[in-house]
Design a protein around this motif. Structure first.
Motif, PDB file in Angstrom:
ATOM      1  N   ALA A  99      27.859  24.328  23.277  1.00 51.80           N
ATOM      2  CA  ALA A  99      29.085  25.105  23.509  1.00 51.80           C
ATOM      3  C   ALA A  99      28.901  26.113  24.639  1.00 51.80           C
ATOM      4  O   ALA A  99      29.869  26.455  25.330  1.00 51.80           O
ATOM      5  N   ALA A 100      27.672  26.585  24.841  1.00 46.37           N
ATOM      6  CA  ALA A 100      27.386  27.554  25.902  1.00 46.37           C
ATOM      7  C   ALA A 100      27.042  26.872  27.227  1.00 46.37           C
ATOM      8  O   ALA A 100      26.690  27.538  28.195  1.00 46.37           O
ATOM      9  N   GLY A 101      27.111  25.549  27.261  1.00 49.28           N
ATOM     10  CA  GLY A 101      26.894  24.824  28.502  1.00 49.28           C
ATOM     11  C   GLY A 101      25.502  24.290  28.731  1.00 49.28           C
ATOM     12  O   GLY A 101      25.188  23.850  29.839  1.00 49.28           O
ATOM     13  N   ALA A 102      24.656  24.291  27.707  1.00 51.56           N
ATOM     14  CA  ALA A 102      23.304  23.750  27.872  1.00 51.56           C
ATOM     15  C   ALA A 102      23.365  22.247  28.105  1.00 51.56           C
ATOM     16  O   ALA A 102      24.206  21.545  27.530  1.00 51.56           O
ATOM     17  N   GLU A 103      22.474  21.746  28.928  1.00 53.58           N
ATOM     18  CA  GLU A 103      22.345  20.308  29.147  1.00 53.58           C
ATOM     19  C   GLU A 103      21.461  19.750  28.033  1.00 53.58           C
ATOM     20  O   GLU A 103      20.259  20.004  28.002  1.00 53.58           O
ATOM     21  N   ILE A 104      22.055  19.017  27.112  1.00 49.70           N
ATOM     22  CA  ILE A 104      21.317  18.431  25.994  1.00 49.70           C
ATOM     23  C   ILE A 104      20.775  17.081  26.453  1.00 49.70           C
ATOM     24  O   ILE A 104      21.532  16.189  26.827  1.00 49.70           O
ATOM     25  N   LEU A 105      19.476  16.927  26.416  1.00 49.76           N
ATOM     26  CA  LEU A 105      18.835  15.706  26.890  1.00 49.76           C
ATOM     27  C   LEU A 105      18.573  14.703  25.777  1.00 49.76           C
ATOM     28  O   LEU A 105      18.510  13.497  26.033  1.00 49.76           O
ATOM     29  N   GLU A 106      18.414  15.226  24.544  1.00 51.48           N
ATOM     30  CA  GLU A 106      18.077  14.342  23.431  1.00 51.48           C
ATOM     31  C   GLU A 106      18.416  15.031  22.119  1.00 51.48           C
ATOM     32  O   GLU A 106      18.193  16.224  21.962  1.00 51.48           O
ATOM     33  N   GLY A 107      18.946  14.245  21.193  1.00 52.10           N
ATOM     34  CA  GLY A 107      19.155  14.728  19.838  1.00 52.10           C
ATOM     35  C   GLY A 107      20.466  15.442  19.641  1.00 52.10           C
ATOM     36  O   GLY A 107      21.323  15.417  20.508  1.00 52.10           O
ATOM     37  N   PRO A 108      20.530  16.069  18.477  1.00 56.56           N
ATOM     38  CA  PRO A 108      19.484  16.208  17.466  1.00 56.56           C
ATOM     39  C   PRO A 108      19.110  14.860  16.840  1.00 56.56           C
ATOM     40  O   PRO A 108      19.948  13.986  16.669  1.00 56.56           O
ATOM     41  N   LEU A 109      17.844  14.759  16.499  1.00 56.32           N
ATOM     42  CA  LEU A 109      17.323  13.547  15.873  1.00 56.32           C
ATOM     43  C   LEU A 109      16.140  13.890  14.991  1.00 56.32           C
ATOM     44  O   LEU A 109      15.582  14.974  15.075  1.00 56.32           O
ATOM     45  N   ASP A 110      15.797  12.944  14.128  1.00 61.81           N
ATOM     46  CA  ASP A 110      14.667  13.117  13.216  1.00 61.81           C
ATOM     47  C   ASP A 110      13.417  12.517  13.849  1.00 61.81           C
ATOM     48  O   ASP A 110      13.443  11.379  14.322  1.00 61.81           O
ATOM     49  N   ARG A 111      12.342  13.268  13.858  1.00 67.38           N
ATOM     50  CA  ARG A 111      11.063  12.800  14.395  1.00 67.38           C
ATOM     51  C   ARG A 111      10.231  12.176  13.272  1.00 67.38           C
ATOM     52  O   ARG A 111      10.401  12.505  12.098  1.00 67.38           O
ATOM     53  N   ASP A 112       9.282  11.336  13.637  1.00 66.29           N
ATOM     54  CA  ASP A 112       8.401  10.684  12.661  1.00 66.29           C
ATOM     55  C   ASP A 112       7.588  11.684  11.853  1.00 66.29           C
ATOM     56  O   ASP A 112       7.202  11.404  10.727  1.00 66.29           O
ATOM     57  N   TYR A 113       7.321  12.845  12.422  1.00 69.20           N
ATOM     58  CA  TYR A 113       6.496  13.842  11.743  1.00 69.20           C
ATOM     59  C   TYR A 113       7.316  14.817  10.899  1.00 69.20           C
ATOM     60  O   TYR A 113       6.814  15.843  10.459  1.00 69.20           O
ATOM     61  N   ASP A 122      17.482  24.174  30.641  1.00 69.32           N
ATOM     62  CA  ASP A 122      18.219  25.383  31.005  1.00 69.32           C
ATOM     63  C   ASP A 122      18.580  25.328  32.496  1.00 69.32           C
ATOM     64  O   ASP A 122      18.120  24.431  33.219  1.00 69.32           O
ATOM     65  N   PRO A 123      19.419  26.240  32.977  1.00 66.46           N
ATOM     66  CA  PRO A 123      19.839  26.198  34.383  1.00 66.46           C
ATOM     67  C   PRO A 123      18.695  26.356  35.383  1.00 66.46           C
ATOM     68  O   PRO A 123      18.828  25.964  36.536  1.00 66.46           O
ATOM     69  N   GLY A 124      17.562  26.884  34.958  1.00 65.95           N
ATOM     70  CA  GLY A 124      16.398  26.997  35.834  1.00 65.95           C
ATOM     71  C   GLY A 124      15.594  25.717  35.910  1.00 65.95           C
ATOM     72  O   GLY A 124      14.652  25.608  36.684  1.00 65.95           O
ATOM     73  N   GLY A 125      15.932  24.745  35.065  1.00 65.71           N
ATOM     74  CA  GLY A 125      15.233  23.465  35.062  1.00 65.71           C
ATOM     75  C   GLY A 125      14.166  23.330  33.996  1.00 65.71           C
ATOM     76  O   GLY A 125      13.534  22.288  33.863  1.00 65.71           O
ATOM     77  N   TYR A 126      13.938  24.381  33.194  1.00 62.54           N
ATOM     78  CA  TYR A 126      12.920  24.324  32.153  1.00 62.54           C
ATOM     79  C   TYR A 126      13.410  23.527  30.953  1.00 62.54           C
ATOM     80  O   TYR A 126      14.590  23.577  30.592  1.00 62.54           O
ATOM     81  N   LEU A 127      12.499  22.801  30.303  1.00 65.16           N
ATOM     82  CA  LEU A 127      12.814  22.054  29.090  1.00 65.16           C
ATOM     83  C   LEU A 127      12.493  22.892  27.863  1.00 65.16           C
ATOM     84  O   LEU A 127      11.445  23.529  27.795  1.00 65.16           O
ATOM     85  N   TRP A 128      13.392  22.838  26.894  1.00 59.92           N
ATOM     86  CA  TRP A 128      13.244  23.559  25.627  1.00 59.92           C
ATOM     87  C   TRP A 128      13.412  22.538  24.508  1.00 59.92           C
ATOM     88  O   TRP A 128      14.387  21.797  24.474  1.00 59.92           O
ATOM     89  N   ASP A 129      12.466  22.505  23.597  1.00 57.56           N
ATOM     90  CA  ASP A 129      12.507  21.631  22.423  1.00 57.56           C
ATOM     91  C   ASP A 129      12.668  22.527  21.205  1.00 57.56           C
ATOM     92  O   ASP A 129      11.806  23.352  20.914  1.00 57.56           O
ATOM     93  N   PHE A 130      13.792  22.407  20.513  1.00 59.43           N
ATOM     94  CA  PHE A 130      14.079  23.212  19.333  1.00 59.43           C
ATOM     95  C   PHE A 130      13.980  22.311  18.114  1.00 59.43           C
ATOM     96  O   PHE A 130      14.629  21.260  18.061  1.00 59.43           O
ATOM     97  N   GLY A 131      13.160  22.703  17.133  1.00 60.25           N
ATOM     98  CA  GLY A 131      12.974  21.847  15.974  1.00 60.25           C
ATOM     99  C   GLY A 131      12.592  22.589  14.713  1.00 60.25           C
ATOM    100  O   GLY A 131      12.208  23.761  14.746  1.00 60.25           O
ATOM    101  N   THR A 132      12.689  21.870  13.627  1.00 61.67           N
ATOM    102  CA  THR A 132      12.394  22.461  12.318  1.00 61.67           C
ATOM    103  C   THR A 132      10.917  22.362  11.945  1.00 61.67           C
ATOM    104  O   THR A 132      10.495  22.968  10.964  1.00 61.67           O
ATOM    105  N   TYR A 133      10.151  21.603  12.714  1.00 64.60           N
ATOM    106  CA  TYR A 133       8.709  21.523  12.442  1.00 64.60           C
ATOM    107  C   TYR A 133       8.078  22.880  12.698  1.00 64.60           C
ATOM    108  O   TYR A 133       8.235  23.479  13.765  1.00 64.60           O
ATOM    109  N   ASP A 134       7.338  23.379  11.719  1.00 65.98           N
ATOM    110  CA  ASP A 134       6.665  24.664  11.832  1.00 65.98           C
ATOM    111  C   ASP A 134       5.162  24.440  11.724  1.00 65.98           C
ATOM    112  O   ASP A 134       4.631  24.225  10.633  1.00 65.98           O
TER     113      ASP A 134
END
Length: 138
Positions: A99-113, A122-134
């Motif tokens: 909603a804030a304009g982020a470029e979503i490259l993948e997901g949300p999806l469930d990982r094998d782990y 992000d607009p600077g070109g950095y990749l961010w991976d947000f997940g529930t794995y802790d």
């Protein structure tokens, strides 16, 4: 036991003020410290994320301030790193980012782990991976 990260990523942006706005609006970071420059630019900023045992920090500055041979992703010819952030609800977090304009490259999806995740750029070109794995709970 509550913890915080001893490893703090430092990022550079062409427009660090715009990056701060994006990271707070899209990803939910909070301004902790912003040091303006004498010319109206930005010398240094610290943005926090999370609370309690799930808290972290990123530092950022402008690309005009030389820091060894550090390059922006576009100057390096691609992304060299990805930042992982633990979130409680990857789907809700992704919806906010989208909603804030982020470029979503993948997901949300469930990982094998066992993690529910999505990846954004992000607009600077950095990749961010947000997940529930802790990794602190494994």
């Amino acid at each position: 036991m509550p913890h915080s990260s001893a490893v703090i990523p430092c990022l550079r942006y062409d427009d660090p003020k715009a990056a701060i706005r994006f990271l707070t609006e899209a990803f939910g970071f909070v301004e902790k410290l912003v040091v303006p420059g004498p010319d109206g630019g930005l010398i240094h900023a610290e943005l926090s994320y999370g609370e309690g045992e799930h808290r972290g920090l990123v530092m950022l500055g402008g690309a005009d301030r030389a820091f060894f041979d550090m390059r922006l992703p576009k100057q390096a010819g691609g992304v060299t790193d990805c930042l992982y952030v633990v979130v409680k609800d990857a789907d809700a977090h992704c919806a906010r980012a989208r909603a804030a304009g982020a470029e979503i490259l993948e997901g949300p999806l469930d990982r094998d782990y066992g993690s529910r995740e999505y990846v954004a750029r992000d607009p600077g070109g950095y990749l961010w991976d947000f997940g529930t794995y802790d990794p602190w709970k494994v």
